[in-house]
Design an enzyme around this catalytic site. Structure first.
Site, short mmCIF file in Angstrom:
data_model
loop_
_atom_site.label_atom_id
_atom_site.label_comp_id
_atom_site.label_asym_id
_atom_site.label_seq_id
_atom_site.Cartn_x
_atom_site.Cartn_y
_atom_site.Cartn_z
CB SER A 13 -0.94 -0.01 1.21
OG SER A 13 -0.22 -0.23 2.40
CD GLU A 15 0.71 7.72 4.98
OE1 GLU A 15 0.53 6.60 5.51
OE2 GLU A 15 1.10 8.71 5.60
CG ASP A 106 -0.03 14.76 16.70
OD1 ASP A 106 -0.34 14.45 17.87
OD2 ASP A 106 0.76 14.10 16.00
CG PHE A 213 9.52 13.89 8.25
CD1 PHE A 213 8.70 14.96 8.50
CD2 PHE A 213 9.56 13.37 6.97
CE1 PHE A 213 7.94 15.51 7.51
CE2 PHE A 213 8.81 13.92 5.97
CZ PHE A 213 8.00 14.98 6.24
CG HIS A 263 1.42 1.94 4.54
ND1 HIS A 263 0.23 2.05 3.84
CD2 HIS A 263 1.69 3.19 5.00
CE1 HIS A 263 -0.20 3.31 3.88
NE2 HIS A 263 0.67 4.03 4.57
P1 FAD Z 1 -3.90 7.17 19.78
O1 FAD Z 1 -3.94 5.75 19.40
O2 FAD Z 1 -5.12 7.78 20.35
O3 FAD Z 1 -2.67 7.38 20.78
C1 FAD Z 1 -2.23 8.67 21.12
C2 FAD Z 1 -1.51 8.65 22.47
O4 FAD Z 1 -2.45 8.41 23.51
C3 FAD Z 1 -0.46 7.53 22.61
O5 FAD Z 1 0.61 8.03 23.35
C4 FAD Z 1 -1.19 6.43 23.37
O6 FAD Z 1 -0.29 5.64 24.14
C5 FAD Z 1 -2.11 7.25 24.26
N1 FAD Z 1 -3.37 6.57 24.57
C6 FAD Z 1 -4.21 6.00 23.71
N2 FAD Z 1 -5.29 5.50 24.34
C7 FAD Z 1 -5.11 5.79 25.65
C8 FAD Z 1 -5.88 5.57 26.83
N3 FAD Z 1 -7.06 4.93 26.79
N4 FAD Z 1 -5.39 6.01 28.02
C9 FAD Z 1 -4.19 6.65 28.09
N5 FAD Z 1 -3.42 6.90 26.99
C10 FAD Z 1 -3.89 6.47 25.79
N6 FAD Z 1 -1.44 12.41 11.74
C11 FAD Z 1 -2.25 13.28 11.08
O7 FAD Z 1 -2.49 14.38 11.57
N7 FAD Z 1 -2.79 12.97 9.85
C12 FAD Z 1 -2.58 11.75 9.28
O8 FAD Z 1 -3.08 11.48 8.19
C13 FAD Z 1 -1.75 10.80 9.96
N8 FAD Z 1 -1.55 9.57 9.45
C14 FAD Z 1 -0.82 8.65 10.17
C15 FAD Z 1 -0.68 7.36 9.66
C16 FAD Z 1 0.06 6.39 10.35
C17 FAD Z 1 0.17 5.00 9.78
C18 FAD Z 1 0.70 6.75 11.58
C19 FAD Z 1 1.54 5.73 12.31
C20 FAD Z 1 0.55 8.03 12.09
C21 FAD Z 1 -0.20 9.00 11.41
N9 FAD Z 1 -0.41 10.29 11.91
C22 FAD Z 1 -1.18 11.18 11.21
C23 FAD Z 1 0.21 10.70 13.17
C24 FAD Z 1 -0.75 10.51 14.35
O9 FAD Z 1 -1.89 11.31 14.19
C25 FAD Z 1 -0.01 10.92 15.62
O10 FAD Z 1 1.03 10.01 15.90
C26 FAD Z 1 -0.91 11.13 16.84
O11 FAD Z 1 -0.11 11.76 17.86
C27 FAD Z 1 -1.46 9.87 17.44
O12 FAD Z 1 -2.49 9.35 16.72
P2 FAD Z 1 -3.03 7.87 17.06
O13 FAD Z 1 -4.19 7.63 16.20
O14 FAD Z 1 -1.91 6.90 16.99
O15 FAD Z 1 -3.48 8.11 18.58
#
Ligand code: FAD
Length: 287
Positions: A13, A15, A106, A213, A263
Site C-alpha cells: 500500500s 501513502e 495532532d 521528521f 506500506h
Molecule cells: P492514539 O492511538 O489515540 O494514541 C495517542 C496517544 O495516547 C499515545 O501516546 C497512546 O499511548 C495514548 N493513549 C491511547 N489510548 C489511551 C488511553 N485509553 N489512556 C491513556 N493513553 C492512551 N497524523 C495526522 O495528523 N494525519 C494523518 O493522516 C496521519 N496519518 C498517520 C498514519 C500512520 C500510519 C501513523 C503511524 C501516524 C499517522 N499520523 C497522522 C500521526 C498521528 O496522528 C499521531 O502520531 C498522533 O499523535 C497519534 O495518533 P493515534 O491515532 O496513533 O493516537
C-alpha cells in the site's frame, strides 16, 4: 542480498499527502500512475487535523477511486464532535470510500484541544457503532513507542484497546530497526491482537528531511545510519544509493520474517519506492 521467501505478504500500500497547489496535484497524478505499476492493494491519503488539508484529502481520495484503485482516507478525530464525524462518515460513504485510517491526530500548534474524542480508540468505537462494518478500519501502531505515551507498556495496551474496539488492521510508524517491529508484533499477539500489523516504510532520499521528521514523530534513526547520512553531506547520489540499500535490506528482513505487507510513505515521489520494490522483485512484469 537475499530475496524474501514465498510465505511473505506481497501486499503493498502507498501513502500520499494532499498536494497544496494545482501544480502539485498534477505532479502527483504522474507519481500515482508510475506507482500503480506495483498494483497496490490500496493508496491512502493523509488528513490534516484541525481542517488544514481536509478538502485536499477528499479530492485526492476521489481521484484515486476514479482511477480504479482502492483508496483509504486517513481520518483524525482530535477537535472533532460526534456530529462532525457523523457528517464526514456520510460524505465518505457517498464518495464510495470503504477504507479509513482512524487516528487521533495532532492539532497544529495554536489550536485548543476541545472536541468530543480523546483517543483513536474512541473514534474506532464510534465508527463501528454508527456504521457497523461499512468501513475497513486501519489504525496506527508505534513499534518504537508513541512520543506522548506514558510508558511502552501503556502504549502497547492502548494499541490493543484500539484494535479490540474494532480495527481490521494496523500500519506502523516507520522505523529502521526491525527488532522493534518484531518485538511489538509478538507483544501485541500476547495481548490478543490478531489483526495484520503492516510495517510502514520510509524510503531514505534526503538526510535533512528524514532527521527533521523523525525527531517530530518519535521514529529513531539508528546512530550508524545517522552518521553515514551526515558524512555524505550534500552528496545526494550517495545518500540515495545508501538509502536504497538500507531500506531494501529492511524490507527484505521484514518479508522473510512474515510481515503481512509493506506500506510505503511515498512522500509524493515514485522513484525511491519503485527502486526498492524492484530490488525486492515486487514489480510485476508489464502486461
Ligand atoms: P492514539 O492511538 O489515540 O494514541 C495517542 C496517544 O495516547 C499515545 O501516546 C497512546 O499511548 C495514548 N493513549 C491511547 N489510548 C489511551 C488511553 N485509553 N489512556 C491513556 N493513553 C492512551 N497524523 C495526522 O495528523 N494525519 C494523518 O493522516 C496521519 N496519518 C498517520 C498514519 C500512520 C500510519 C501513523 C503511524 C501516524 C499517522 N499520523 C497522522 C500521526 C498521528 O496522528 C499521531 O502520531 C498522533 O499523535 C497519534 O495518533 P493515534 O491515532 O496513533 O493516537
Amino acid at each position: 542480498m537475499t530475496t524474501a521467501t514465498a510465505q511473505a505478504g506481497n501486499a503493498i500500500s502507498i501513502e500520499f499527502f494532499p498536494p497544496k497547489t494545482a501544480e502539485g496535484a498534477d505532479k502527483l497524478r504522474g507519481v500515482r500512475q508510475a506507482l500503480y505499476a506495483l498494483r497496490p492493494e490500496f493508496c491512502s491519503v493523509t488528513f490534516g487535523a484541525g481542517g488544514s488539508t481536509q478538502a485536499g484529502t477528499l479530492a485526492t481520495v476521489q481521484e484515486i477511486l476514479n482511477e480504479g484503485v482502492d483508496a483509504a482516507s486517513h481520518f483524525s478525530c482530535i477537535g472533532a464532535t460526534r456530529d462532525s464525524v457523523r457528517q464526514q462518515l456520510a460524505q465518505f460513504k457517498a464518495m464510495g470510500v470503504r477504507r479509513l485510517v482512524a487516528l487521533r491526530g495532532d492539532l497544529p500548534s495554536g489550536y485548543g484541544a476541545g472536541g468530543e474524542f480523546q483517543y483513536a480508540s474512541d473514534l474506532v468505537t464510534f465508527i463501528r457503532a454508527e456504521t457497523g462494518h461499512d468501513f475497513h478500519l486501519e489504525v496506527a501502531a508505534y513499534p518504537e513507542v508513541h512520543p506522548q505515551a506514558k510508558s511502552p507498556e501503556a502504549d502497547l495496551q492502548a494499541f490493543a484497546t484500539k484494535v479490540k474496539a474494532g480495527a481490521d488492521s494496523a500500519i506502523t510508524q516507520y522505523f529502521y530497526n526491525s527488532d522493534a517491529y518484531f518485538r511489538f508484533v509478538d507483544d501485541a499477539h500476547k495481548l490478543g491482537v490478531d489483526v495484520p500489523i503492516v510495517p510502514g516504510i520510509m524510503p531514505i532520499t534526503s538526510s535533512s528531511q528524514l532527521l527533521r521528521f523523525s525527531d517530530a514523530c518519535g521514529a529513531e534513526i539508528p546512530r550508524w545510519i545517522r552518521l553515514r547520512l551526515q558524512a555524505y553531506g550534500d552528496d545526494v547520489a550517495s545518500i540515495k544509493a545508501f538509502g536504497l540499500e538500507v531500506v531494501t535490506d529492511l524490507c527484505d528482513q521484514l518479508r522473510c520474517a512474515g510481515a503481512p505487507g509493506l506500506h510505503f510513505y511515498s512522500m509524493n515521489q515514485s522513484v525511491a519506492t519503485l527502486a526498492i520494490c524492484q530490488q525486492l522483485n515486487l514489480l510485476p512484469a508489464a502486461e
